[in-house]
Design an enzyme around this catalytic site. Structure first.
Site, mmCIF file in Angstrom:
data_model
loop_
_atom_site.group_PDB
_atom_site.id
_atom_site.type_symbol
_atom_site.label_atom_id
_atom_site.label_comp_id
_atom_site.label_asym_id
_atom_site.label_seq_id
_atom_site.Cartn_x
_atom_site.Cartn_y
_atom_site.Cartn_z
ATOM 1 N N CYS A 1 8.646 2.342 40.952
ATOM 2 C CA CYS A 1 9.451 1.665 41.953
ATOM 3 C C CYS A 1 10.901 1.608 41.492
ATOM 4 O O CYS A 1 11.278 2.188 40.481
ATOM 5 C CB CYS A 1 8.930 0.242 42.163
ATOM 6 S SG CYS A 1 7.163 0.158 42.544
ATOM 7 N N GLU B 1 3.889 1.136 35.070
ATOM 8 C CA GLU B 1 2.430 1.150 35.067
ATOM 9 C C GLU B 1 1.933 0.524 33.769
ATOM 10 O O GLU B 1 2.437 0.847 32.690
ATOM 11 C CB GLU B 1 1.888 2.585 35.151
ATOM 12 C CG GLU B 1 2.246 3.337 36.411
ATOM 13 C CD GLU B 1 1.548 2.819 37.647
ATOM 14 O OE1 GLU B 1 0.509 2.123 37.508
ATOM 15 O OE2 GLU B 1 2.036 3.092 38.749
ATOM 16 N N ASP C 1 -1.593 -3.640 39.089
ATOM 17 C CA ASP C 1 -1.150 -4.084 37.777
ATOM 18 C C ASP C 1 0.060 -5.006 37.851
ATOM 19 O O ASP C 1 0.365 -5.696 36.874
ATOM 20 C CB ASP C 1 -0.876 -2.893 36.862
ATOM 21 C CG ASP C 1 0.197 -1.967 37.396
ATOM 22 O OD1 ASP C 1 0.502 -2.027 38.602
ATOM 23 O OD2 ASP C 1 0.731 -1.154 36.613
ATOM 24 N N LEU D 1 1.841 18.939 34.971
ATOM 25 C CA LEU D 1 2.864 19.974 34.886
ATOM 26 C C LEU D 1 2.456 20.911 33.759
ATOM 27 O O LEU D 1 2.237 20.470 32.628
ATOM 28 C CB LEU D 1 4.228 19.348 34.599
ATOM 29 C CG LEU D 1 4.645 18.182 35.503
ATOM 30 C CD1 LEU D 1 6.082 17.760 35.210
ATOM 31 C CD2 LEU D 1 4.478 18.535 36.966
ATOM 32 N N VAL E 1 7.053 25.804 37.110
ATOM 33 C CA VAL E 1 8.341 26.133 37.713
ATOM 34 C C VAL E 1 8.921 27.377 37.049
ATOM 35 O O VAL E 1 8.765 27.576 35.837
ATOM 36 C CB VAL E 1 9.332 24.951 37.593
ATOM 37 C CG1 VAL E 1 9.629 24.629 36.127
ATOM 38 C CG2 VAL E 1 10.624 25.227 38.350
ATOM 39 N N SER F 1 3.079 14.810 32.323
ATOM 40 C CA SER F 1 4.018 15.750 31.711
ATOM 41 C C SER F 1 3.971 15.655 30.190
ATOM 42 O O SER F 1 3.724 14.588 29.623
ATOM 43 C CB SER F 1 5.436 15.443 32.211
ATOM 44 O OG SER F 1 6.397 16.195 31.503
#
Length: 614
Positions: free
Chosen positions: A2, A79, A102, A263, A294, A377
């Site tokens: 957020c 988180e 949470d 990723l 990518v 990641s």
């Protein structure tokens, strides 16, 4: 994930400032595209933008809870990976819950344990809790600084936010930068000094710190920092413990109420995380793991190997996706897209950043967001396990400066003489290096080699790693994508920091102990592949494009960049036939295209943010 913002003002009635709060909160809409909320009282205002990941129906913020007559309000970004355990413990102590998110666990933990709650958290977070009865604001940031938290203090105002943009939106704040801010931009570069916000009167709460704001003032407390201790395990025991920690960390971070992907570059780190994720999904019956990679159109035609990128990722990605059976999504960009996104990447950071690396990541995250809300990641493994070439080069290990700052004098030469005299580049970087070295927690009895390697590890974890975490947070959240970074689990970092260098390099290889830990987990060819970083474009059209952007800036007398640089020298570099070759910038050699794109981003920043210098 957020975006949070808010402020404290003891001398005004903030209930009349709702428009100010709404504007500040709205700047964070990309971080939280799913919902918005504000809460305001006489002396405290809180704003929140939400990206729904856990309990989308019931996790709205600001969240309010009561204990008797006491009232608490929280805005939270992050988180908690140990939320289930914390919730069970809190319930055993008589606490009750109305949601499965949470956010409520974090708030109730504060209500139960006060400021000490942060010591119990395993996760990535930045939050602010307003204690209505005590008239006190408590703020905290996670141990490694995965989630950002900036604050501004001036004339009795205390303003905070996930990004500088929400603070700059406050009517009392101006985008002003002094000598230190310019030194951070031109000398330190993207690797900002911890705690430094670049803008005047703006700072960033450092990783592992919390803060209390009340009528008595503002107090900062360090609740976590790296500590040195004797490593008691053998090589085999160390590898086993690393494997167990990594597996536990990844599995915790796969829990989500929305789609999760990984990723995948085909390198050691991302392949390990993806493999653990695939095994966990099989065990829990969750179907196939989706992976994303990518690259750049025609990169295979222009790729040239070098120390920092010895080979191309494409064959290795195919190797791992075939081996694991993932649902793979290869994403490619062309030069025009990459160049156009340099502008938006600057706005996402609120500062000039890592040029094409930022721009491509922003594009990448927008594409991932079409199919997932959370990504895993491999960020930070090289800083923690010692994977970069400068861990293994005497000139970097013996230099009396950061290994990415070996060319300070040459960088300073590209500044205008007046600016260089004002910011004192070599003195500034020398002071920042001395500050960093003074923090290193050495162990009594260590020989010089171990002390040197511990110092290098500390500098990478506390000075270079935040650069990449900042980039990852800002580019991903600008696309409304949450990226989790298992290698930043504080338990893993604490343990690996104290592994002696001869064990870290087991098998006489960089990241040797990680490779040993992953034996039997990864195919041998992937396990022993040389490190290859986040891919860059090698297309000569990129040089042509960014050279054109910079020359446009240099040819425009109104460009705010011009008074800050040595225009003649920069123009000579941009117009030279050798512009594609390496130029000493930000420590190791930076390519001409990277330098030109960075200076273009500096001009965008100065212009769009109407930055005043002084």
């Amino acid at each position: 994930m957020c975006g949070i913002t808010g402020w404290i003002d003891w001398n005004s009635d903030l209930t009349k400032e709702s428009d100010n709060l709404e504007r500040m909160t709205d700047t964070l809409a990309p971080r939280g595209p799913d919902a918005a909320g504000t809460w305001i009282s006489a002396h405290c205002a809180l704003g929140h933008r939400r990206l729904s990941v856990m309990d989308p129906e019931n996790g709205a913020q600001p969240m309010i809870r009561y204990t008797g007559d006491d009232k608490y309000v929280v805005v939270y970004n992050g988180e908690l990976y140990n939320a289930p355990e914390l919730k069970r413990e809190l319930e055993s102590r008589g606490r009750t819950f109305t949601t499965t998110c949470d956010t409520e666990v974090l708030l109730v933990a504060f209500m139960e344990w006060g400021r000490a709650c942060v010591e119990r958290f395993n996760g990535i977070f930045a939050f602010a809790i307003w204690d209505v009865t005590a008239q006190e604001l408590f703020l905290a940031r996670d141990r490694l600084g995965v989630k950002p938290l900036f604050f501004y203090r001036k004339d009795g105002l205390f303003i905070f936010g996930s990004e500088p943009k929400c603070i700059l939106e406050h009517s009392a704040v101006k985008a002003e930068v002094g000598a230190e801010g310019l030194a951070e931009i031109f000398i330190i570069g993207p690797a900002r000094t911890p705690g430094h916000g670049v803008y005047n009167n703006m700072s960033e709460l450092r990783p592992g710190q919390c803060m209390v704001v009340n009528h008595a003032g503002v107090k900062t407390i360090t609740y976590w920092q790296l500590r040195s201790q004797t490593h008691e395990h053998t090589v085999e025991e160390t590898a086993e413990h690393v494997r167990e920690l990594l597996k536990d960390t990844v599995e915790r971070q796969l829990i989500s109420d929305v789609p999760v992907c990984t990723l995948l570059s085909g390198g050691l780190d991302s392949s390990a995380l993806t493999t653990i994720a695939v095994e966990y999904y099989k065990e829990t019956g969750q179907g196939n793991v989706h992976t994303y990679s990518v690259d750049y159109r025609d990169n295979d035609k222009h790729f040239k190997a070098h120390a920092f990128q010895p080979n191309s990722d494409a064959p290795w990605i195919e190797r791992m996706t075939s081996h694991l059976g993932t649902v793979h999504h290869p994403i490619q960009f062309d030069t025009p897209e990459l160049v156009a996104t340099l502008y938006n990447a600057t706005l996402a950071r609120d500062l000039p950043g890592m040029a094409d690396v930022d721009a491509s990541l922003l594009l990448f995250c927008h594409e991932i967001k079409k199919g997932a809300t959370v990504a895993i990641s491999g960020e930070a493994a090289d800083e923690i396990f010692g994977g970069y070439p400068w861990f293994h080069r005497d000139e970097a290990l013996n230099a009396d400066t950061f290994p990415w700052s070996l060319a300070t004098a040459m960088r300073a030469d590209l500044l205008s003489p007046d600016i260089a005299a004002w910011i004192k580049p070599e003195e500034y970087i020398g002071d920042r290096y001395a500050d960093a070295v003074a923090e290193v927690p050495h162990l009594d009895g260590e020989d010089e080699q171990r002390r040197r390697m511990r110092r290098m590890s500390y500098l990478n974890i506390t000075r270079f790693m935040p650069t990449l975490l900042d980039r990852k947070d800002r580019m991903s959240m600008a696309a409304g994508l949450e990226v989790r970074v298992p290698f930043c689990d504080h338990r893993l970092v604490e343990y690996v920091f104290n592994i002696p260098w001869e064990i870290k390099t087991a098998g006489d290889r960089e990241k040797g102990i990680l490779r040993k830990a992953l034996q039997g987990v990864l195919p041998d060819d992937v396990l022993w592949r040389k490190k290859s970083p986040y891919p860059k474009t090698h297309n000569p059209n990129y040089l042509t494009a960014v050279r054109g952007l910079l020359l446009d800036v240099l040819n425009d007398p109104s460009s705010p960049l011009l008074p800050l640089i040595n225009v003649k020298k920069v123009r000579e570099l941009a117009e030279a036939d050798s512009a594609s070759s390496n130029i000493p910038w930000f420590g190791q050699l930076m390519s001409g295209p990277q330098l030109f794109a960075y200076l273009y981003q500096v001009n965008v920043w100065l212009k769009e943010y109407k930055v005043s210098i002084g």
